[in-house]
Design a protein around this motif. Structure first.
Motif, PDB file in Angstrom:
ATOM      1  N   GLU A  56       0.958  -1.370  -0.015  1.00  0.00           N
ATOM      2  CA  GLU A  56      -0.085   0.212   0.009  1.00  0.00           C
ATOM      3  C   GLU A  56       0.953   1.037  -0.038  1.00  0.00           C
ATOM      4  OE1 GLU A  56      -3.513   1.704   2.684  1.00  0.00           O
ATOM      5  OE2 GLU A  56      -2.122   0.378   3.690  1.00  0.00           O
ATOM      6  N   VAL A  57       0.583   2.191  -0.736  1.00  0.00           N
ATOM      7  CA  VAL A  57       1.400   3.438  -0.968  1.00  0.00           C
ATOM      8  C   VAL A  57       0.483   4.332  -0.009  1.00  0.00           C
ATOM      9  CG1 VAL A  57       2.081   5.406  -2.627  1.00  0.00           C
ATOM     10  CG2 VAL A  57       1.934   3.120  -3.420  1.00  0.00           C
ATOM     11  N   LEU A  58       1.495   4.824   0.829  1.00  0.00           N
ATOM     12  CA  LEU A  58       0.960   5.841   2.282  1.00  0.00           C
ATOM     13  C   LEU A  58       0.884   7.076   1.922  1.00  0.00           C
ATOM     14  CD1 LEU A  58       2.654   3.504   4.730  1.00  0.00           C
ATOM     15  CD2 LEU A  58       0.233   3.646   4.177  1.00  0.00           C
ATOM     16  N   MET A  59       2.183   7.581   1.574  1.00  0.00           N
ATOM     17  CA  MET A  59       2.420   9.091   1.311  1.00  0.00           C
ATOM     18  C   MET A  59       3.828   9.173   0.276  1.00  0.00           C
ATOM     19  SD  MET A  59       4.019   9.932   4.957  1.00  0.00           S
ATOM     20  CE  MET A  59       5.081  11.371   4.507  1.00  0.00           C
ATOM     21  N   LEU A  60       3.906  10.821   0.316  1.00  0.00           N
ATOM     22  CA  LEU A  60       5.166  11.256  -0.280  1.00  0.00           C
ATOM     23  C   LEU A  60       5.581  12.139   0.366  1.00  0.00           C
ATOM     24  CD1 LEU A  60       6.200  11.668  -3.756  1.00  0.00           C
ATOM     25  CD2 LEU A  60       5.736  13.689  -2.551  1.00  0.00           C
ATOM     26  N   GLY A  61       7.006  12.065   0.817  1.00  0.00           N
ATOM     27  CA  GLY A  61       7.623  13.174   1.799  1.00  0.00           C
ATOM     28  C   GLY A  61       8.843  13.536   0.761  1.00  0.00           C
ATOM     29  N   TRP A  62       9.439  14.482   1.405  1.00  0.00           N
ATOM     30  CA  TRP A  62      10.812  14.924   0.803  1.00  0.00           C
ATOM     31  C   TRP A  62      12.061  14.819   1.632  1.00  0.00           C
ATOM     32  CZ3 TRP A  62      10.854  16.579  -4.186  1.00  0.00           C
ATOM     33  CH2 TRP A  62       9.614  16.635  -4.714  1.00  0.00           C
ATOM     34  N   MET A  63      13.113  14.425   1.341  1.00  0.00           N
ATOM     35  CA  MET A  63      14.320  14.141   2.296  1.00  0.00           C
ATOM     36  C   MET A  63      15.433  14.787   1.378  1.00  0.00           C
ATOM     37  SD  MET A  63      14.203  10.017   3.011  1.00  0.00           S
ATOM     38  CE  MET A  63      13.039   9.560   3.882  1.00  0.00           C
ATOM     39  N   ASP A  64      16.243  15.666   2.100  1.00  0.00           N
ATOM     40  CA  ASP A  64      17.608  15.854   1.820  1.00  0.00           C
ATOM     41  C   ASP A  64      18.672  14.745   2.547  1.00  0.00           C
ATOM     42  OD1 ASP A  64      17.988  16.336   4.512  1.00  0.00           O
ATOM     43  OD2 ASP A  64      18.391  18.575   4.219  1.00  0.00           O
ATOM     44  N   GLN A  97       3.706   0.973   9.002  1.00  0.00           N
ATOM     45  CA  GLN A  97       2.912   2.229   9.543  1.00  0.00           C
ATOM     46  C   GLN A  97       2.196   1.930  10.574  1.00  0.00           C
ATOM     47  OE1 GLN A  97       2.953   5.543   8.042  1.00  0.00           O
ATOM     48  NE2 GLN A  97       1.847   5.850   9.753  1.00  0.00           N
ATOM     49  N   VAL A  98       2.170   2.673  11.683  1.00  0.00           N
ATOM     50  CA  VAL A  98       1.399   2.582  12.892  1.00  0.00           C
ATOM     51  C   VAL A  98       0.417   3.851  12.889  1.00  0.00           C
ATOM     52  CG1 VAL A  98       1.422   2.857  15.355  1.00  0.00           C
ATOM     53  CG2 VAL A  98       3.446   1.764  14.124  1.00  0.00           C
ATOM     54  N   GLY A  99      -1.069   3.360  12.568  1.00  0.00           N
ATOM     55  CA  GLY A  99      -2.102   4.366  12.368  1.00  0.00           C
ATOM     56  C   GLY A  99      -2.136   4.947  11.044  1.00  0.00           C
ATOM     57  N   ALA A 100      -2.496   6.316  11.263  1.00  0.00           N
ATOM     58  CA  ALA A 100      -2.755   6.938   9.835  1.00  0.00           C
ATOM     59  C   ALA A 100      -1.403   7.603   9.360  1.00  0.00           C
ATOM     60  CB  ALA A 100      -3.506   8.076  10.117  1.00  0.00           C
ATOM     61  N   CYS A 160      -1.523   9.908   6.689  1.00  0.00           N
ATOM     62  CA  CYS A 160      -1.859  11.253   6.152  1.00  0.00           C
ATOM     63  C   CYS A 160      -2.072  12.183   7.266  1.00  0.00           C
ATOM     64  CB  CYS A 160      -2.846  11.201   5.190  1.00  0.00           C
ATOM     65  SG  CYS A 160      -3.411  12.755   4.274  1.00  0.00           S
ATOM     66  N   HIS A 161      -1.698  13.263   6.830  1.00  0.00           N
ATOM     67  CA  HIS A 161      -2.011  14.294   8.187  1.00  0.00           C
ATOM     68  C   HIS A 161      -3.621  14.798   8.452  1.00  0.00           C
ATOM     69  CE1 HIS A 161      -2.346  16.882   4.332  1.00  0.00           C
ATOM     70  NE2 HIS A 161      -3.066  17.538   5.237  1.00  0.00           N
ATOM     71  N   THR A 162      -4.314  14.190   7.599  1.00  0.00           N
ATOM     72  CA  THR A 162      -5.634  14.547   7.584  1.00  0.00           C
ATOM     73  C   THR A 162      -6.381  13.184   8.521  1.00  0.00           C
ATOM     74  OG1 THR A 162      -6.254  12.853   5.761  1.00  0.00           O
ATOM     75  CG2 THR A 162      -6.014  15.356   5.282  1.00  0.00           C
ATOM     76  N   GLY A 163      -5.514  12.330   8.909  1.00  0.00           N
ATOM     77  CA  GLY A 163      -6.092  11.275   9.610  1.00  0.00           C
ATOM     78  C   GLY A 163      -6.525   9.736   8.943  1.00  0.00           C
ATOM     79  N   THR A 164      -6.249   9.863   7.721  1.00  0.00           N
ATOM     80  CA  THR A 164      -6.514   8.688   6.835  1.00  0.00           C
ATOM     81  C   THR A 164      -5.332   7.906   6.700  1.00  0.00           C
ATOM     82  OG1 THR A 164      -6.000   9.560   4.956  1.00  0.00           O
ATOM     83  CG2 THR A 164      -8.414   9.946   5.697  1.00  0.00           C
ATOM     84  N   ARG A 165      -5.681   6.568   6.548  1.00  0.00           N
ATOM     85  CA  ARG A 165      -4.514   5.584   6.358  1.00  0.00           C
ATOM     86  C   ARG A 165      -3.417   5.964   5.411  1.00  0.00           C
ATOM     87  NH1 ARG A 165      -1.237   1.659   8.527  1.00  0.00           N
ATOM     88  NH2 ARG A 165      -0.817   0.067   6.736  1.00  0.00           N
ATOM     89  N   ASP A 191      -6.232   8.300  -0.786  1.00  0.00           N
ATOM     90  CA  ASP A 191      -7.590   7.441  -0.800  1.00  0.00           C
ATOM     91  C   ASP A 191      -8.814   8.330  -0.791  1.00  0.00           C
ATOM     92  OD1 ASP A 191      -7.548   8.363   1.602  1.00  0.00           O
ATOM     93  OD2 ASP A 191      -7.856   6.352   2.890  1.00  0.00           O
ATOM     94  N   THR A 192      -8.687   9.530  -0.878  1.00  0.00           N
ATOM     95  CA  THR A 192      -9.993  10.503  -0.847  1.00  0.00           C
ATOM     96  C   THR A 192     -10.165  11.098  -2.118  1.00  0.00           C
ATOM     97  OG1 THR A 192      -8.458  12.348   0.229  1.00  0.00           O
ATOM     98  CG2 THR A 192      -9.614  10.968   1.814  1.00  0.00           C
ATOM     99  N   ASP A 193      -9.192  11.305  -2.896  1.00  0.00           N
ATOM    100  CA  ASP A 193      -9.351  12.002  -4.383  1.00  0.00           C
ATOM    101  C   ASP A 193      -8.899  11.204  -5.539  1.00  0.00           C
ATOM    102  OD1 ASP A 193     -10.088  13.982  -6.134  1.00  0.00           O
ATOM    103  OD2 ASP A 193      -8.324  15.252  -5.370  1.00  0.00           O
TER     104      ASP A 193
END
Length: 118
Positions: free
Chosen positions: A34-42, A96-99, A101-106, A110-112
């Motif tokens: 499951e793809v959870l999120m995209l963040g940025w790293m230096d 992943q433990v819990g959500a 996304c910062h919106t509280g979703t897994r 998944d919302t758009d």
């Protein structure tokens, strides 16, 4: 963002960064795909991720590092880290433990849904 980093120089030399020194980092649930999120790293965020076992990102809006779950409790325990074929994207497989996304979703994806799966 950190200019000096303890990131392995051989790894640092391979990374292809954006003009502001970042690489996109995709967080994926290690066991389900499951793809959870995209963040940025230096380089520093990647080093911290590799050495701490916790996913660490660079916040472009706050201009600071953040360890996923430090404030929310929704921790990402790092299972593996890989570069894509061009070394311009990082794949961080996590538990992943819990959500995520910062919106509280897994997941942040998944919302758009623009084109539903057939």
């Amino acid at each position: 963002m950190s200019q000096e980093t303890p990131l392995d120089p051989a790894l640092a030399a391979r990374l292809k960064r954006t003009p502001d020194g970042l690489v996109p980092a995709i967080a994926q649930q290690y066991d389900t795909g499951e793809v959870l999120m995209l963040g940025w790293m230096d380089d520093e965020a990647l080093h911290r991720t590799l050495t701490s076992g916790r996913a660490t990102y660079w916040s472009r809006s706050r201009r600071e590092y953040w360890v996923k779950g430090d404030t929310s409790g929704h921790v990402q325990w790092v299972k593996s880290v890989a570069l894509d074929c061009d070394a311009d994207t990082v794949l961080v497989k996590v538990d992943q433990v819990g959500a995520a996304c910062h919106t509280g979703t897994r997941t942040c994806f998944d919302t758009d849904v623009v084109l539903p799966a057939q």
